[in-house]
Design a protein around this motif. Structure first.
Motif, PDB file in Angstrom:
ATOM      1  N   GLU A   1      -5.653 -15.579   0.383  1.00 28.41           N
ATOM      2  CA  GLU A   1      -5.359 -15.637   1.794  1.00 28.41           C
ATOM      3  C   GLU A   1      -4.763 -14.008   2.275  1.00 28.41           C
ATOM      4  O   GLU A   1      -5.147 -13.443   2.968  1.00 28.41           O
ATOM      5  CB  GLU A   1      -4.468 -16.514   2.264  1.00 28.41           C
ATOM      6  CG  GLU A   1      -4.286 -16.645   3.816  1.00 28.41           C
ATOM      7  CD  GLU A   1      -5.643 -16.779   4.377  1.00 28.41           C
ATOM      8  OE1 GLU A   1      -5.900 -16.225   5.563  1.00 28.41           O
ATOM      9  OE2 GLU A   1      -6.421 -17.531   3.914  1.00 28.41           O
ATOM     10  N   ILE A   2      -3.996 -13.859   1.474  1.00 29.07           N
ATOM     11  CA  ILE A   2      -3.035 -12.558   1.786  1.00 29.07           C
ATOM     12  C   ILE A   2      -4.014 -11.422   1.466  1.00 29.07           C
ATOM     13  O   ILE A   2      -4.149 -10.475   2.516  1.00 29.07           O
ATOM     14  CB  ILE A   2      -1.812 -12.201   0.938  1.00 29.07           C
ATOM     15  CG1 ILE A   2      -0.906 -13.043   1.205  1.00 29.07           C
ATOM     16  CG2 ILE A   2      -1.346 -10.837   0.898  1.00 29.07           C
ATOM     17  CD1 ILE A   2       0.506 -13.127   0.206  1.00 29.07           C
ATOM     18  N   SER A   3      -4.957 -11.266   0.634  1.00 29.29           N
ATOM     19  CA  SER A   3      -5.875 -10.324  -0.001  1.00 29.29           C
ATOM     20  C   SER A   3      -7.055 -10.225   1.455  1.00 29.29           C
ATOM     21  O   SER A   3      -7.428  -8.947   1.770  1.00 29.29           O
ATOM     22  CB  SER A   3      -6.837 -10.763  -1.116  1.00 29.29           C
ATOM     23  OG  SER A   3      -5.845 -10.628  -2.106  1.00 29.29           O
ATOM     24  N   LYS A   4      -7.306 -11.379   2.014  1.00 27.56           N
ATOM     25  CA  LYS A   4      -8.214 -11.575   3.137  1.00 27.56           C
ATOM     26  C   LYS A   4      -7.676 -10.725   4.354  1.00 27.56           C
ATOM     27  O   LYS A   4      -8.299  -9.902   5.160  1.00 27.56           O
ATOM     28  CB  LYS A   4      -8.561 -13.006   3.359  1.00 27.56           C
ATOM     29  CG  LYS A   4      -9.584 -13.451   2.335  1.00 27.56           C
ATOM     30  CD  LYS A   4      -9.899 -15.001   2.838  1.00 27.56           C
ATOM     31  CE  LYS A   4     -10.576 -15.610   1.651  1.00 27.56           C
ATOM     32  NZ  LYS A   4     -11.103 -17.168   1.936  1.00 27.56           N
ATOM     33  N   GLU A   5      -6.206 -11.191   4.638  1.00 29.16           N
ATOM     34  CA  GLU A   5      -5.503 -10.518   5.723  1.00 29.16           C
ATOM     35  C   GLU A   5      -5.531  -9.212   5.568  1.00 29.16           C
ATOM     36  O   GLU A   5      -5.741  -8.298   6.395  1.00 29.16           O
ATOM     37  CB  GLU A   5      -4.198 -11.152   5.713  1.00 29.16           C
ATOM     38  CG  GLU A   5      -4.336 -12.738   6.353  1.00 29.16           C
ATOM     39  CD  GLU A   5      -2.744 -13.213   6.074  1.00 29.16           C
ATOM     40  OE1 GLU A   5      -1.945 -12.514   5.902  1.00 29.16           O
ATOM     41  OE2 GLU A   5      -2.751 -14.621   6.341  1.00 29.16           O
ATOM     42  N   ASP A   6      -5.372  -8.552   4.174  1.00 32.88           N
ATOM     43  CA  ASP A   6      -4.964  -6.953   4.112  1.00 32.88           C
ATOM     44  C   ASP A   6      -6.433  -6.395   4.187  1.00 32.88           C
ATOM     45  O   ASP A   6      -6.501  -5.233   4.752  1.00 32.88           O
ATOM     46  CB  ASP A   6      -4.661  -6.788   2.676  1.00 32.88           C
ATOM     47  CG  ASP A   6      -2.968  -7.228   2.496  1.00 32.88           C
ATOM     48  OD1 ASP A   6      -2.293  -7.268   3.453  1.00 32.88           O
ATOM     49  OD2 ASP A   6      -2.615  -7.393   1.213  1.00 32.88           O
ATOM     50  N   LEU A   7      -7.540  -7.140   3.752  1.00 34.26           N
ATOM     51  CA  LEU A   7      -8.790  -6.517   3.924  1.00 34.26           C
ATOM     52  C   LEU A   7      -9.137  -6.412   5.284  1.00 34.26           C
ATOM     53  O   LEU A   7      -9.731  -5.180   5.765  1.00 34.26           O
ATOM     54  CB  LEU A   7      -9.974  -7.232   3.143  1.00 34.26           C
ATOM     55  CG  LEU A   7     -11.372  -6.804   3.200  1.00 34.26           C
ATOM     56  CD1 LEU A   7     -11.348  -5.379   2.520  1.00 34.26           C
ATOM     57  CD2 LEU A   7     -12.186  -7.698   2.473  1.00 34.26           C
ATOM     58  N   ALA A   8      -8.981  -7.296   6.209  1.00 31.21           N
ATOM     59  CA  ALA A   8      -9.068  -7.425   7.613  1.00 31.21           C
ATOM     60  C   ALA A   8      -8.271  -6.351   8.324  1.00 31.21           C
ATOM     61  O   ALA A   8      -9.043  -5.673   9.065  1.00 31.21           O
ATOM     62  CB  ALA A   8      -8.762  -8.914   8.236  1.00 31.21           C
ATOM     63  N   GLU A   9      -7.115  -5.943   7.779  1.00 29.97           N
ATOM     64  CA  GLU A   9      -6.425  -5.134   8.390  1.00 29.97           C
ATOM     65  C   GLU A   9      -6.878  -3.570   8.108  1.00 29.97           C
ATOM     66  O   GLU A   9      -7.034  -2.753   9.133  1.00 29.97           O
ATOM     67  CB  GLU A   9      -4.895  -5.391   8.105  1.00 29.97           C
ATOM     68  CG  GLU A   9      -3.850  -4.100   8.603  1.00 29.97           C
ATOM     69  CD  GLU A   9      -4.015  -4.143  10.129  1.00 29.97           C
ATOM     70  OE1 GLU A   9      -3.756  -2.934  10.750  1.00 29.97           O
ATOM     71  OE2 GLU A   9      -4.087  -5.281  10.897  1.00 29.97           O
ATOM     72  N   LEU A  10      -7.476  -3.498   6.861  1.00 31.32           N
ATOM     73  CA  LEU A  10      -7.954  -2.174   6.564  1.00 31.32           C
ATOM     74  C   LEU A  10      -9.280  -1.936   7.323  1.00 31.32           C
ATOM     75  O   LEU A  10      -9.642  -0.908   7.736  1.00 31.32           O
ATOM     76  CB  LEU A  10      -8.260  -2.143   4.900  1.00 31.32           C
ATOM     77  CG  LEU A  10      -6.922  -2.263   4.021  1.00 31.32           C
ATOM     78  CD1 LEU A  10      -7.456  -2.484   2.438  1.00 31.32           C
ATOM     79  CD2 LEU A  10      -6.204  -0.766   4.167  1.00 31.32           C
ATOM     80  N   LYS A  11      -9.966  -3.106   7.359  1.00 29.52           N
ATOM     81  CA  LYS A  11     -11.268  -2.996   8.079  1.00 29.52           C
ATOM     82  C   LYS A  11     -11.071  -2.290   9.602  1.00 29.52           C
ATOM     83  O   LYS A  11     -11.569  -1.289  10.082  1.00 29.52           O
ATOM     84  CB  LYS A  11     -12.006  -4.164   8.139  1.00 29.52           C
ATOM     85  CG  LYS A  11     -12.702  -4.218   7.021  1.00 29.52           C
ATOM     86  CD  LYS A  11     -13.592  -5.687   6.847  1.00 29.52           C
ATOM     87  CE  LYS A  11     -14.150  -6.078   5.612  1.00 29.52           C
ATOM     88  NZ  LYS A  11     -15.005  -7.298   5.862  1.00 29.52           N
ATOM     89  N   LYS A  12     -10.021  -2.894  10.087  1.00 27.33           N
ATOM     90  CA  LYS A  12      -9.615  -2.710  11.434  1.00 27.33           C
ATOM     91  C   LYS A  12      -9.155  -1.124  11.693  1.00 27.33           C
ATOM     92  O   LYS A  12      -9.587  -0.509  12.592  1.00 27.33           O
ATOM     93  CB  LYS A  12      -8.707  -3.616  12.067  1.00 27.33           C
ATOM     94  CG  LYS A  12      -7.945  -3.434  13.341  1.00 27.33           C
ATOM     95  CD  LYS A  12      -6.890  -4.420  13.682  1.00 27.33           C
ATOM     96  CE  LYS A  12      -6.319  -3.912  14.976  1.00 27.33           C
ATOM     97  NZ  LYS A  12      -5.056  -4.942  15.171  1.00 27.33           N
ATOM     98  N   GLN A  13      -8.285  -0.799  10.726  1.00 25.31           N
ATOM     99  CA  GLN A  13      -7.914   0.870  10.434  1.00 25.31           C
ATOM    100  C   GLN A  13      -9.055   1.809  10.350  1.00 25.31           C
ATOM    101  O   GLN A  13      -8.873   2.698  11.127  1.00 25.31           O
ATOM    102  CB  GLN A  13      -6.781   0.744   9.635  1.00 25.31           C
ATOM    103  CG  GLN A  13      -5.485   0.150   9.970  1.00 25.31           C
ATOM    104  CD  GLN A  13      -4.533   0.081   8.832  1.00 25.31           C
ATOM    105  OE1 GLN A  13      -4.697   0.829   7.935  1.00 25.31           O
ATOM    106  NE2 GLN A  13      -3.379  -0.434   9.064  1.00 25.31           N
TER     107      GLN A  13
ATOM    108  N   ASN B   1     -12.103   1.260  11.274  1.00 29.92           N
ATOM    109  CA  ASN B   1     -13.118   1.461  12.706  1.00 29.92           C
ATOM    110  C   ASN B   1     -12.364   2.027  13.737  1.00 29.92           C
ATOM    111  O   ASN B   1     -12.817   2.968  14.142  1.00 29.92           O
ATOM    112  CB  ASN B   1     -13.116  -0.259  13.162  1.00 29.92           C
ATOM    113  CG  ASN B   1     -14.116  -1.108  12.415  1.00 29.92           C
ATOM    114  OD1 ASN B   1     -15.031  -0.428  11.465  1.00 29.92           O
ATOM    115  ND2 ASN B   1     -14.122  -2.324  12.376  1.00 29.92           N
ATOM    116  N   MET B   2     -11.120   1.765  13.600  1.00 27.54           N
ATOM    117  CA  MET B   2     -10.225   2.800  14.589  1.00 27.54           C
ATOM    118  C   MET B   2     -10.379   4.442  13.976  1.00 27.54           C
ATOM    119  O   MET B   2     -10.245   5.109  15.184  1.00 27.54           O
ATOM    120  CB  MET B   2      -8.682   2.319  14.645  1.00 27.54           C
ATOM    121  CG  MET B   2      -7.934   3.017  15.675  1.00 27.54           C
ATOM    122  SD  MET B   2      -6.199   2.515  16.011  1.00 27.54           S
ATOM    123  CE  MET B   2      -5.781   1.759  14.455  1.00 27.54           C
TER     124      MET B   2
END
Length: 59
Positions: free
Chosen positions: A27-39, A41-42
């Motif tokens: 779950e933590i890995s999924k959250e980290d991956l989502a945050e990295l993807k967001k960054q 994209n930005m």
């Protein structure tokens, strides 16, 4: 016989705890991956804006 049952109980509890920990890590890995993807994209968006500005300056 009782010792074997106790060892079996300990092993089952340890397996359950390991499963919970693995789920938490996933779950933590999924959250980290989502945050990295967001960054990423930005940063891509910012890069596109900077590139557009450079194109305007050179024309």
């Amino acid at each position: 016989m009782i010792r074997n049952e106790m060892e079996s109980d300990v092993n089952v509890k340890a397996d359950l705890e390991l499963t919970r920990l693995q789920e938490k890590i996933n779950e933590i890995s999924k959250e980290d991956l989502a945050e990295l993807k967001k960054q990423v994209n930005m940063m891509n968006s910012l890069l596109e804006k900077l590139t557009a500005r450079q194109d305007i300056k050179t024309t």
